[in-house]
Design an enzyme around this catalytic site. Structure first.
Site, short mmCIF file in Angstrom:
data_model
loop_
_atom_site.label_atom_id
_atom_site.label_comp_id
_atom_site.label_asym_id
_atom_site.label_seq_id
_atom_site.Cartn_x
_atom_site.Cartn_y
_atom_site.Cartn_z
N ASP A 136 0.83 -1.19 0.00
CA ASP A 136 0.00 0.00 0.00
C ASP A 136 0.88 1.26 0.00
O ASP A 136 2.03 1.22 0.44
CB ASP A 136 -0.88 0.03 1.25
CG ASP A 136 -1.75 -1.20 1.39
OD1 ASP A 136 -2.29 -1.65 0.37
OD2 ASP A 136 -1.87 -1.72 2.52
N ASP A 165 -1.50 -2.18 -4.94
CA ASP A 165 -2.37 -2.49 -3.81
C ASP A 165 -3.17 -1.24 -3.47
O ASP A 165 -3.48 -0.44 -4.35
CB ASP A 165 -1.53 -2.99 -2.64
CG ASP A 165 -2.31 -3.93 -1.72
OD1 ASP A 165 -3.54 -3.83 -1.68
OD2 ASP A 165 -1.67 -4.73 -1.02
N ASP A 169 -4.77 1.74 3.41
CA ASP A 169 -5.50 0.61 3.99
C ASP A 169 -5.32 0.61 5.50
O ASP A 169 -4.19 0.76 6.01
CB ASP A 169 -5.02 -0.71 3.40
CG ASP A 169 -5.57 -0.94 1.99
OD1 ASP A 169 -6.22 -0.03 1.44
OD2 ASP A 169 -5.32 -2.03 1.44
N ARG A 222 -13.67 1.25 -3.62
CA ARG A 222 -13.16 1.42 -2.26
C ARG A 222 -12.93 2.89 -1.92
O ARG A 222 -11.81 3.33 -1.71
CB ARG A 222 -11.88 0.60 -2.03
CG ARG A 222 -12.09 -0.89 -2.21
CD ARG A 222 -10.83 -1.69 -1.95
NE ARG A 222 -11.07 -3.11 -2.20
CZ ARG A 222 -10.14 -4.06 -2.14
NH1 ARG A 222 -8.89 -3.73 -1.81
NH2 ARG A 222 -10.45 -5.32 -2.37
#
Length: 324
Positions: A136, A165, A169, A222
């Site tokens: 990430d 990725d 997150d 997302r």
């Protein structure tokens, strides 16, 4: 007086107010001043004792990957100013009681992850982070009291959706996090809260996250996606975000006064996620989330902007737009 000189004189712990910066934005002038000792004023990062980062500690300036990695590694209170661009690969692990702050818009990090894992009381502000492969851009795991503010996070959509990725997150029971004034753009799967459908035992009762005044652009999904946790999402501007806010696996989300332009699924549920939504402009989309029970939050919330005022307040303001 430069920060490096202040550090040598032992004066680096002073609260240094940045000069006011005037920025032309859509025909108006917006003045923004910031300090290296700022703390979040709202969101879950103000709970659990609050988030102060490196306030009260020394100040150091870094301009290389090696300097950066060394400056943030321990848990001693410290303000780390990032000067100029840094390109590398790998992972910078940030210790507790740190403020990591880009000096100005030239503080661009390319190719490596910033990780806050099993740490607490961390502030990351005013950085551009892009094109991280193998991880990430920012990863928060088993960490508490983290403020993410004025970041510019991106990759590209020229590659397969799994080439990169996430941009940000928050997983493994991360808790008391505020994400504000951040520009998320040009990415497939953007921001995930709760990494797995099978992690309820660890995540339930945690993953309390606030997203406010962020600009999401050219994102596939997302924006964010939340499992198990509790989310407060207000005054965000979404532009060409296909699948926006996804509440899932028992998550409870309060969604207020956000604007969606070009979103096919601005707010929706999967696997019994829930939302309370009010004051939003869903554009050509609609609210497809299951009705939730989260109607209030425990922290002080500023007066919410009307949906009609969100674009002017967010676009051109979110991102690494500060100077110190």
């Amino acid at each position: 007086m430069k920060l490096s000189i202040l550090a040598s004189l032992g004066l680096s712990a002073l609260a240094l107010a940045a000069p006011t910066r005037t920025v032309e934005k859509r025909g108006t002038l917006a003045k923004r001043a910031a300090s290296i000792t700022d703390v979040p004023s709202t969101g879950y990062a103000t709970e659990n004792g609050g988030t102060t980062g490196g306030k009260g500690g020394s100040t150091t300036t870094v301009s290389s990957f090696a300097q950066f990695t060394a400056a943030v590694a321990d848990d001693t209170a410290r303000i780390v100013i990032v000067s100029g661009p840094i390109t590398s690969t790998g992972n910078v692990k940030i210790g507790s009681n740190k403020s990591v702050i880009g000096k100005d818009s030239s503080a661009k990090l390319t190719g490596f992850t910033l990780t806050v894992k099993e740490k607490k009381n961390v502030i990351i502000r005013n950085l551009a982070i892009s094109k991280v492969v193998g991880g990430d851009a920012v990863a928060i795991q088993l960490a508490t009291n983290v403020w993410i503010d004025h970041l510019d996070l991106s990759s590209d959509r020229d590659h397969d959706k799994d080439y990169y990725d996430g941009l940000l997150d928050i997983t493994h029971a991360g808790d008391f996090v505020t994400v504000s004034n951040t520009y998320f753009h040009d990415h497939w799967k953007c921001s995930l809260v709760g990494h797995s459908d099978n992690n309820a035992a660890e995540d339930t009762g945690h993953l309390r996250v606030t997203y406010h005044n962020n600009y999401w652009s050219n994102i596939n999904s997302r924006g964010p996606s939340l499992r198990f946790g509790t989310g407060h999402i207000f005054n965000n501007y979404y532009e060409n975000v296909s699948d926006g806010i996804n509440t899932r696996d028992g998550a409870q989300v309060l969604v207020q006064n956000n604007v969606f332009v070009g979103s096919s699924k601005p707010l929706y549920s999967t696997d019994d996620g829930y939302a309370v939504a009010n004051g939003n402009d869903f554009g050509t989309g609609s609210n497809a989330a299951l009705a939730g029970t989260l109607t209030s939050v425990p922290y002080k919330v500023p007066t919410l902007l009307a949906a009609s005022a969100v674009k002017a307040a967010v676009v051109g303001v979110a991102g690494n737009t500060l100077s110190f």
